[in-house]
Design a protein around this motif. Structure first.
Motif, PDB file in Angstrom:
ATOM      1  N   LEU A 103       0.870  -1.118   0.002  1.00 57.06           N
ATOM      2  CA  LEU A 103       0.209   0.491   0.321  1.00 57.06           C
ATOM      3  C   LEU A 103       0.656   1.313   0.168  1.00 57.06           C
ATOM      4  N   GLN A 104       1.958   1.355   0.623  1.00 50.07           N
ATOM      5  CA  GLN A 104       2.570   2.551   0.379  1.00 50.07           C
ATOM      6  C   GLN A 104       3.216   2.491  -0.617  1.00 50.07           C
ATOM      7  N   LYS A 105       4.277   1.425  -1.476  1.00 55.34           N
ATOM      8  CA  LYS A 105       4.695   1.652  -2.620  1.00 55.34           C
ATOM      9  C   LYS A 105       3.889   2.474  -3.962  1.00 55.34           C
ATOM     10  N   SER A 106       1.970   1.981  -3.104  1.00 62.05           N
ATOM     11  CA  SER A 106       0.732   2.005  -4.383  1.00 62.05           C
ATOM     12  C   SER A 106       0.724   4.079  -3.718  1.00 62.05           C
ATOM     13  N   LEU A 107       1.265   4.093  -3.134  1.00 60.91           N
ATOM     14  CA  LEU A 107       0.850   5.283  -2.609  1.00 60.91           C
ATOM     15  C   LEU A 107       1.899   7.272  -2.931  1.00 60.91           C
ATOM     16  N   ALA A 108       2.746   5.950  -2.879  1.00 62.41           N
ATOM     17  CA  ALA A 108       4.667   6.307  -3.273  1.00 62.41           C
ATOM     18  C   ALA A 108       4.476   7.435  -4.651  1.00 62.41           C
ATOM     19  N   ARG A 109       3.895   5.963  -5.754  1.00 61.72           N
ATOM     20  CA  ARG A 109       4.181   5.882  -7.049  1.00 61.72           C
ATOM     21  C   ARG A 109       2.835   6.667  -7.055  1.00 61.72           C
ATOM     22  N   HIS A 110       1.400   6.814  -6.497  1.00 62.23           N
ATOM     23  CA  HIS A 110       0.308   8.556  -6.931  1.00 62.23           C
ATOM     24  C   HIS A 110       0.961   9.536  -7.060  1.00 62.23           C
ATOM     25  N   TRP A 111       1.556   9.617  -5.597  1.00 58.85           N
ATOM     26  CA  TRP A 111       1.606  10.502  -5.677  1.00 58.85           C
ATOM     27  C   TRP A 111       2.693  11.384  -6.374  1.00 58.85           C
ATOM     28  N   LEU A 112       3.993  10.746  -7.148  1.00 57.82           N
ATOM     29  CA  LEU A 112       4.681  10.973  -8.448  1.00 57.82           C
ATOM     30  C   LEU A 112       4.103  11.443  -9.295  1.00 57.82           C
ATOM     31  N   ARG A 113       2.978  10.357  -9.558  1.00 59.20           N
ATOM     32  CA  ARG A 113       3.004  10.399 -10.498  1.00 59.20           C
ATOM     33  C   ARG A 113       1.170  11.777 -10.651  1.00 59.20           C
ATOM     34  N   LEU A 114       0.863  12.442  -9.549  1.00 58.82           N
ATOM     35  CA  LEU A 114      -0.059  13.097  -9.577  1.00 58.82           C
ATOM     36  C   LEU A 114       0.300  15.091  -9.730  1.00 58.82           C
ATOM     37  N   VAL A 115       2.053  14.426  -9.302  1.00 58.86           N
ATOM     38  CA  VAL A 115       2.691  15.207  -9.104  1.00 58.86           C
ATOM     39  C   VAL A 115       3.236  15.978 -10.678  1.00 58.86           C
ATOM     40  N   ASN A 116       3.701  14.909 -11.351  1.00 57.76           N
ATOM     41  CA  ASN A 116       3.717  15.373 -13.174  1.00 57.76           C
ATOM     42  C   ASN A 116       2.499  15.699 -13.334  1.00 57.76           C
ATOM     43  N   ARG A 117       0.824  15.002 -13.542  1.00 57.56           N
ATOM     44  CA  ARG A 117       0.135  15.308 -13.929  1.00 57.56           C
ATOM     45  C   ARG A 117      -0.530  16.338 -13.793  1.00 57.56           C
ATOM     46  N   CYS A 118      -0.454  17.156 -12.449  1.00 56.66           N
ATOM     47  CA  CYS A 118      -0.749  18.218 -12.494  1.00 56.66           C
ATOM     48  C   CYS A 118      -0.023  19.494 -12.936  1.00 56.66           C
ATOM     49  N   GLU A 119       0.915  19.440 -13.076  1.00 55.49           N
ATOM     50  CA  GLU A 119       2.360  20.485 -12.851  1.00 55.49           C
ATOM     51  C   GLU A 119       2.217  20.131 -14.872  1.00 55.49           C
ATOM     52  N   SER A 120       1.829  19.349 -15.735  1.00 59.83           N
ATOM     53  CA  SER A 120       1.851  19.322 -17.144  1.00 59.83           C
ATOM     54  C   SER A 120      -0.024  20.439 -17.312  1.00 59.83           C
ATOM     55  N   TYR A 121      -0.455  19.794 -16.352  1.00 59.90           N
ATOM     56  CA  TYR A 121      -2.642  20.478 -17.175  1.00 59.90           C
ATOM     57  C   TYR A 121      -2.110  22.154 -16.108  1.00 59.90           C
TER      58      TYR A 121
END
Length: 122
Positions: A103-121
């Protein structure tokens, strides 16, 4: 010297229904087998976390609370790496069978993914 504080004070939480509604209207999504995270940029200079762990999906309160604690802890440790976004974490049924490490690894991937996607939008 700037020491990072790893706390979770009230200003880092989504509390009002209007704040949640803002995230649910036009979010950037990140999903896997355990979680779905929704995010939008906010006007503050820090990220905020909201939890929407459905009773319909996760039946037992003990399990819902464990997932909430896991999400809060992951956010608390990653908050300095995040941009100014509001995030709502929703759990999926498979999260019950996962280990805390998964669960921790999954959430860590999500945080990184969201930062990248929100910065690009924005």
């Amino acid at each position: 010297m700037t020491d990072k504080v790893f706390s979770f004070p009230p200003q880092l939480r989504l509390r009002k229904p209007s704040e949640y509604k803002k995230v649910f209207t036009r979010p950037v999504k990140s999903s896997d087998a355990y979680f779905t995270l929704l995010a939008v940029r906010n006007e503050f200079n820090h990220p905020r976390l909201g939890l929407a762990i459905a009773k319909k999906i996760i039946k037992k309160a003990v399990d819902r609370n464990m997932l909430k604690r896991t999400a809060r802890e992951s956010f608390r440790l990653q908050q300095h790496e995040l941009i100014n976004i509001d995030v709502v974490v929703m759990a999926r049924k498979d999260a019950l069978n996962a280990s805390p490490e998964q669960l921790q690894k999954s959430l860590a991937r999500h945080w990184l993914r969201l930062v990248n996607r929100c910065e690009s939008y924005s």
